[in-house]
Scaffold this active site. Structure first.
Site, PDB file in Angstrom:
ATOM      1  CG  ASP A 384      -2.802  26.952 -18.468  1.00  0.00           C
ATOM      2  OD1 ASP A 384      -2.761  26.967 -19.714  1.00  0.00           O
ATOM      3  OD2 ASP A 384      -3.083  27.959 -17.790  1.00  0.00           O
ATOM      4  CB  CYS A 411      -3.258  28.891 -24.988  1.00  0.00           C
ATOM      5  SG  CYS A 411      -1.574  28.286 -25.080  1.00  0.00           S
TER       6      CYS A 411
END
Length: 454
Positions: A384, A411
């Site tokens: 992540d 993201c």
């Protein structure tokens, strides 16, 4: 220098909006020259004024609509667009979800990657979701104001209702602002580098309802400190922690290194997926807990864990993914470069009596090589990363460990697509559809889950 462009500053023009950029601006083309216009949607016919021209593109603003899009909704407050708090507020929520799915699909098509993108997982109530606020305080017309900067400037726009934040947080900011006014405590002035209060930060537990207020000050001395504490605690019964963070540097970095707890405890608690987390002023903790639970749940499902696997969580932060995964795996190893975050992760594991999660401080790619030398053989690697994506060295180090799967929580679709191509050179491909999750409704940010298999 006069630019040879088909449009000029202050010119009034008409056109049809063709597309929406990844920043949520409408695109009108004049002789193939793009003009980017906020608050304009594809299919709309508009008259617009040109506000700025560069060599390759221009910016404009809508003067009037000849034809509006069916996806247009009433703008809640012009300031949310001005400040970039909610750049997609004029787009109906189902269309926002499609926009996010389309952004990923388009980037994949441009690089000739044939991968399906599922519909974006959205929120039932796509506002009032943020559990953390960081709001600058400035003096405007002789009065302390809190709000947000106008896009691309340091001009503060006073705001009381932030639309995407927990309303209890908005109310707390007003209480603090009014106390600063009452006791004549001077906010920071960027030009003179003087003043006391730089920023007011508020965190509130989504499940615990515990509230933390952080006053970021330029000076170590905080005037009227007891009066401020009494005012906050009497008006805000949820406050269990008030912290003064000293940041005397002239910088865009929000928090300084020193925290002083001036009331209550130094941290607050909250839950995520039934696990208790301790959150400090500096903790990186997901700002939309409802959607984070969906995101992690889906990532765990897509990893297809049976309970026998060894999992590595690179960029583990305070252990949010690691500890959620630990309940579905044999062993979990987390690595994170921020030392305080690793201390928090260890503390959170202990608190929740999770014995099969292990955390170390280090650069992810270097730690992977060490683990490999030690003979660690992960079945799944979860990543992540920040917006800049993965370093090529990390991708090589990950592939050398030969996990069956890499679960990539992204993201930033642009760096995701770049990294999918890099993984392909190491023999890893995407065999299941990509799942976007809307962590930040009303904004252009896009989170997604991609599974790469060997």
């Amino acid at each position: 220098m006069k630019l040879n462009t088909p449009v000029h500053k202050n010119e009034s023009l008409e056109g049809t909006v063709m597309d929406l950029t990844y920043q949520g601006m409408g695109v009108v083309k004049v002789d193939n020259f793009p003009v980017f216009i906020p608050n304009a949607l594809p299919g709309e016919e508009i008259s617009y004024g040109v506000t700025k021209v560069t060599k390759n593109f221009a910016f404009g603003r809508v003067v009037d609509w000849k034809k509006k899009s069916e996806d247009r909704v009433e703008v809640k407050n012009q300031q949310f667009t001005q400040t970039g708090i909610a750049p997609l507020q004029h787009l109906a929520y189902p269309a926002q979800l499609k926009f996010k799915q389309h952004q990923i699909s388009e980037l994949l098509q441009k690089t000739h990657l044939d991968i399906e993108v599922l519909p974006t997982l959205g929120m039932e109530k796509p506002y009032h979701y943020r559990n953390k606020a960081q709001v600058p305080a400035r003096m405007i017309h002789g009065k302390v104001e809190t709000g947000f900067y106008k896009r691309g400037s340091h001009q503060l726009v006073p705001i009381e209702d932030f639309f995407i934040q927990d309303p209890k947080i908005d109310a707390a900011i007003i209480v603090v602002r009014d106390l600063l006014r009452k006791f004549h405590i001077e906010p920071y002035n960027e030009e003179t580098n003087k003043g006391v209060i730089k920023t007011v930060m508020v965190r509130r537990g989504y499940y615990s309802h515990e509230m933390m207020i952080v006053l970021v000050t330029k000076t170590k001395k905080l005037p009227m400190v007891q009066e401020l504490i009494d005012g906050m605690t009497s008006q805000l019964p949820e406050v269990v922690s008030i912290v003064q963070n000293v940041n005397s540097a002239k910088t865009n970095v929000l928090l300084g290194d020193k925290n002083f707890t001036i009331y209550g405890k130094p941290t607050i608690d909250d839950q995520l997926m039934g696990i208790n987390f301790t959150i400090s002023p500096n903790s990186f903790y997901q700002v939309n807990p409802q959607q984070t639970e969906k995101l992690y749940q889906r990532a765990i499902e897509q990893a297809e864990l049976t309970g026998n696997e060894t999992v590595i969580d690179a960029y583990c932060g305070i252990g949010t993914i690691s500890l959620a995964v630990a309940q579905h795996a044999a062993e979990v190893y987390g690595v994170e470069i921020v030392e305080d975050a690793v201390e928090d992760a260890k503390h959170n594991a202990k608190r929740n009596k999770i014995a099969n999660a292990h955390f170390v401080v280090g650069k992810a790619e270097e730690q992977m090589a060490k683990w490999q030398e030690d003979g660690l053989e992960p079945d799944v690697i979860m990543v992540d990363p920040p917006r800049k994506g993965l370093a090529p060295e990390f991708i090589e180090a990950a592939a050398e460990m030969q996990p069956k799967k890499v679960v990539y929580v992204s993201c930033n679709p642009a760096t995701l697509v770049r990294d999918i191509e890099l993984f392909a050179t190491q023999g890893y491909t995407v065999k299941q559809p990509i799942q976007p999750v809307d962590q930040f409704p009303q904004t252009t940010h896009i989170e997604s889950i991609t599974v790469l298999s060997r």
